[in-house]
Design a protein around this motif. Structure first.
Motif, PDB file in Angstrom:
ATOM      1  N   GLY A 114      27.408  34.531  53.376  1.00  0.00           N
ATOM      2  CA  GLY A 114      26.681  33.276  53.273  1.00  0.00           C
ATOM      3  C   GLY A 114      25.245  33.436  52.851  1.00  0.00           C
ATOM      4  N   GLU A 115      24.909  34.565  52.202  1.00  0.00           N
ATOM      5  CA  GLU A 115      23.530  34.839  51.807  1.00  0.00           C
ATOM      6  C   GLU A 115      23.247  34.469  50.357  1.00  0.00           C
ATOM      7  N   LEU A 116      24.231  33.889  49.678  1.00  0.00           N
ATOM      8  CA  LEU A 116      24.052  33.380  48.322  1.00  0.00           C
ATOM      9  C   LEU A 116      24.362  31.889  48.333  1.00  0.00           C
ATOM     10  N   PRO A 117      23.815  31.131  47.363  1.00  0.00           N
ATOM     11  CA  PRO A 117      24.157  29.702  47.299  1.00  0.00           C
ATOM     12  C   PRO A 117      25.667  29.514  47.198  1.00  0.00           C
ATOM     13  N   LEU A 118      26.182  28.493  47.855  1.00  0.00           N
ATOM     14  CA  LEU A 118      27.622  28.281  47.912  1.00  0.00           C
ATOM     15  C   LEU A 118      28.207  28.022  46.538  1.00  0.00           C
ATOM     16  N   ASP A 119      27.569  27.151  45.763  1.00  0.00           N
ATOM     17  CA  ASP A 119      28.097  26.798  44.431  1.00  0.00           C
ATOM     18  C   ASP A 119      27.095  27.214  43.362  1.00  0.00           C
ATOM     19  N   ARG A 120      26.807  28.523  43.296  1.00  0.00           N
ATOM     20  CA  ARG A 120      25.842  29.000  42.317  1.00  0.00           C
ATOM     21  C   ARG A 120      26.461  29.004  40.918  1.00  0.00           C
ATOM     22  N   PRO A 121      25.630  28.931  39.873  1.00  0.00           N
ATOM     23  CA  PRO A 121      26.143  28.899  38.500  1.00  0.00           C
ATOM     24  C   PRO A 121      26.951  30.160  38.172  1.00  0.00           C
ATOM     25  N   GLN A 122      28.046  29.972  37.453  1.00  0.00           N
ATOM     26  CA  GLN A 122      28.850  31.105  37.011  1.00  0.00           C
ATOM     27  C   GLN A 122      28.242  31.740  35.769  1.00  0.00           C
ATOM     28  N   HIS A 123      28.624  32.985  35.502  1.00  0.00           N
ATOM     29  CA  HIS A 123      28.310  33.601  34.215  1.00  0.00           C
ATOM     30  C   HIS A 123      28.906  32.697  33.130  1.00  0.00           C
ATOM     31  N   PRO A 124      28.149  32.410  32.041  1.00  0.00           N
ATOM     32  CA  PRO A 124      28.661  31.496  30.999  1.00  0.00           C
ATOM     33  C   PRO A 124      30.032  31.879  30.466  1.00  0.00           C
ATOM     34  N   ASP A 125      30.274  33.174  30.283  1.00  0.00           N
ATOM     35  CA  ASP A 125      31.588  33.607  29.781  1.00  0.00           C
ATOM     36  C   ASP A 125      32.686  33.259  30.780  1.00  0.00           C
ATOM     37  N   LEU A 126      32.400  33.470  32.068  1.00  0.00           N
ATOM     38  CA  LEU A 126      33.388  33.162  33.099  1.00  0.00           C
ATOM     39  C   LEU A 126      33.626  31.655  33.198  1.00  0.00           C
ATOM     40  N   ALA A 127      32.557  30.867  33.106  1.00  0.00           N
ATOM     41  CA  ALA A 127      32.696  29.422  33.206  1.00  0.00           C
ATOM     42  C   ALA A 127      33.550  28.876  32.069  1.00  0.00           C
ATOM     43  N   GLU A 128      33.319  29.362  30.866  1.00  0.00           N
ATOM     44  CA  GLU A 128      34.105  28.908  29.722  1.00  0.00           C
ATOM     45  C   GLU A 128      35.558  29.334  29.851  1.00  0.00           C
ATOM     46  N   ALA A 129      35.773  30.580  30.269  1.00  0.00           N
ATOM     47  CA  ALA A 129      37.146  31.073  30.449  1.00  0.00           C
ATOM     48  C   ALA A 129      37.863  30.275  31.538  1.00  0.00           C
ATOM     49  N   ALA A 130      37.143  29.957  32.621  1.00  0.00           N
ATOM     50  CA  ALA A 130      37.753  29.198  33.711  1.00  0.00           C
ATOM     51  C   ALA A 130      38.133  27.793  33.249  1.00  0.00           C
ATOM     52  N   PHE A 131      37.293  27.191  32.424  1.00  0.00           N
ATOM     53  CA  PHE A 131      37.586  25.850  31.924  1.00  0.00           C
ATOM     54  C   PHE A 131      38.887  25.841  31.128  1.00  0.00           C
ATOM     55  N   TRP A 132      39.001  26.776  30.170  1.00  0.00           N
ATOM     56  CA  TRP A 132      40.198  26.789  29.329  1.00  0.00           C
ATOM     57  C   TRP A 132      41.426  27.259  30.108  1.00  0.00           C
ATOM     58  N   GLY A 133      41.215  28.149  31.058  1.00  0.00           N
ATOM     59  CA  GLY A 133      42.337  28.573  31.888  1.00  0.00           C
ATOM     60  C   GLY A 133      42.915  27.409  32.666  1.00  0.00           C
ATOM     61  N   HIS A 134      42.023  26.587  33.242  1.00  0.00           N
ATOM     62  CA  HIS A 134      42.470  25.426  34.005  1.00  0.00           C
ATOM     63  C   HIS A 134      43.151  24.407  33.095  1.00  0.00           C
ATOM     64  N   ALA A 135      42.591  24.224  31.889  1.00  0.00           N
ATOM     65  CA  ALA A 135      43.149  23.236  30.960  1.00  0.00           C
ATOM     66  C   ALA A 135      44.543  23.636  30.481  1.00  0.00           C
ATOM     67  N   HIS A 136      44.748  24.938  30.269  1.00  0.00           N
ATOM     68  CA  HIS A 136      46.031  25.406  29.733  1.00  0.00           C
ATOM     69  C   HIS A 136      47.095  25.647  30.803  1.00  0.00           C
ATOM     70  N   GLU A 137      46.697  25.690  32.076  1.00  0.00           N
ATOM     71  CA  GLU A 137      47.619  26.101  33.131  1.00  0.00           C
ATOM     72  C   GLU A 137      48.902  25.272  33.194  1.00  0.00           C
ATOM     73  N   PRO A 138      48.833  23.937  33.165  1.00  0.00           N
ATOM     74  CA  PRO A 138      50.083  23.168  33.221  1.00  0.00           C
ATOM     75  C   PRO A 138      51.016  23.464  32.049  1.00  0.00           C
ATOM     76  N   THR A 139      50.441  23.619  30.852  1.00  0.00           N
ATOM     77  CA  THR A 139      51.264  23.903  29.669  1.00  0.00           C
ATOM     78  C   THR A 139      51.945  25.255  29.791  1.00  0.00           C
ATOM     79  N   ILE A 140      51.192  26.262  30.231  1.00  0.00           N
ATOM     80  CA  ILE A 140      51.772  27.607  30.367  1.00  0.00           C
ATOM     81  C   ILE A 140      52.870  27.604  31.414  1.00  0.00           C
ATOM     82  N   ALA A 141      52.659  26.889  32.516  1.00  0.00           N
ATOM     83  CA  ALA A 141      53.690  26.804  33.554  1.00  0.00           C
ATOM     84  C   ALA A 141      54.949  26.135  33.015  1.00  0.00           C
ATOM     85  N   ARG A 142      54.778  25.075  32.239  1.00  0.00           N
ATOM     86  CA  ARG A 142      55.938  24.381  31.685  1.00  0.00           C
ATOM     87  C   ARG A 142      56.702  25.261  30.711  1.00  0.00           C
TER      88      ARG A 142
END
Length: 343
Positions: free
Chosen positions: A52-80
């Motif tokens: 608990g010594e870092l902010p709870l919702d601190r900014p992600q690395h830009p590369d990780l944030a972008e990858a997470a966005f597209w991963g979340h967007a594609h997840e339902p399609t990949i599952a189907r």
């Protein structure tokens, strides 16, 4: 819910609540970092976060944030598509799982795979990756996702899992991962030691990763002029080792420069040097443009190609808002020589 996994938080939590749950243990996305195998996070950062010594919702690395966005967007399609190509049913889970006996072992499973009776029998881990990683995925699951998948097997108690990875947006690769009991035991032991350190306040050793360097550069609110008195037994050996490494690096740089210069002399006016019919090295005029030499040689021509750019006036910002300016200055690490003092 699973042979050894129980639901400890519902899936409908808002982001802040979900992040708070993650701090109660080690999840699959933490494992690679805990083991020092992540590019973006280090064991030390995970330790501080879980404490608990870092902010709870601190900014992600830009590369990780972008990858997470597209991963979340594609997840339902990949599952189907996974379900269509394998004939296996899949279903979303009820939320965060914890191991029934070791509640600090957490899992947020992407999907559960159903057996012929419609009961969850294994898990599906879904990944979205660059086409440049295709070769890594052709013959199996790469180390990072494989560790995460085995962590989920450790939490859930399942005997196998499926991993579906979309490469480059147009190539789906599916692997079945069998539970490796030795690996599971090893992971639980190593990560368990780390978690005990979190609980008793024993941090992991600060490592040499870029992730740790970036974290330390922005971790503390610097107090101007503050002085820390360090233990000589801890600091002096590190400074001596640092001096030795710098001297070795300087010698290596000199030797490399000598070899490069000899190879350049061999090339002379040629751009390409071949040895036994194959290209050994090149020395082409395709490097950075020397603006200073160009402007000196062709001042009139240089004037025709000058233009103004939209730039932040940092000097005025420093003059008018010095406190704000100071917050965004990088910290410089300087070790003075015996004849210098740190600036």
């Amino acid at each position: 819910m699973t042979p050894t996994g129980v639901v400890v938080a519902p899936s409908a939590l808002d982001r802040e609540q979900w992040l708070a749950v993650r701090r109660t243990g080690i999840g699959g996305s933490d494992v690679a970092a805990v083991l020092g195998m992540s590019r973006y996070a280090s064991p030390y950062e995970v330790y501080l976060d879980k404490r608990g010594e870092l902010p709870l919702d601190r900014p992600q690395h830009p590369d990780l944030a972008e990858a997470a966005f597209w991963g979340h967007a594609h997840e339902p399609t990949i599952a189907r598509v996974f379900a269509e190509r394998t004939g296996l049913g899949v279903v979303e889970g009820p939320g965060t799982l914890a191991h029934v006996e070791r509640r600090w072992m957490l899992a947020n499973v992407d999907r559960y795979v159903l057996d012929e009776r419609g009961h969850p029998s294994s898990l599906l881990e879904i990944k979205t990756r660059s086409a440049y990683q295709l070769a890594e995925w052709l013959h199996g699951v790469p180390d990072g996702p494989a560790l995460q998948t085995h962590w989920y097997l450790a939490v859930t108690g399942y005997s196998h899992a499926h991993v579906a990875a979309l490469l480059g947006g147009n190539r789906l690769i599916i692997h079945r991962v069998e539970r490796d009991e030795q690996l599971v035991e090893h992971l639980v032991d190593l990560v368990g030691r780390f978690w005990r350190g979190v609980l008793d306040g024993t941090p992991p050793t600060v490592d040499g990763s870029e992730a740790t360097a970036d974290l330390l550069g922005h971790l503390y609110d610097v107090q101007a002029g503050a002085v820390a008195v360090a233990d000589p037994a801890e600091v002096l050996p590190l400074l001596e080792r640092r001096r030795e490494l710098h001297e070795r690096a300087a010698r290596t740089d000199d030797e490399l420069r000598e070899i490069d210069n000899r190879l350049k002399a061999t090339a002379g006016e040629a751009e390409v040097v071949k040895v036994r019919g194959s290209v050994a090295y090149t020395w082409r005029r395709n490097g950075p443009f020397s603006q200073k030499r160009f402007a000196t040689a062709h001042p009139d021509l240089a004037g025709q190609y000058r233009h103004t750019v939209d730039a932040l006036d940092t000097r005025r910002l420093a003059d008018e808002r010095p406190e704000v300016f100071a917050q965004f200055r990088a910290r410089r690490f300087i070790v003075p020589t015996s004849k210098e003092t740190a600036a």
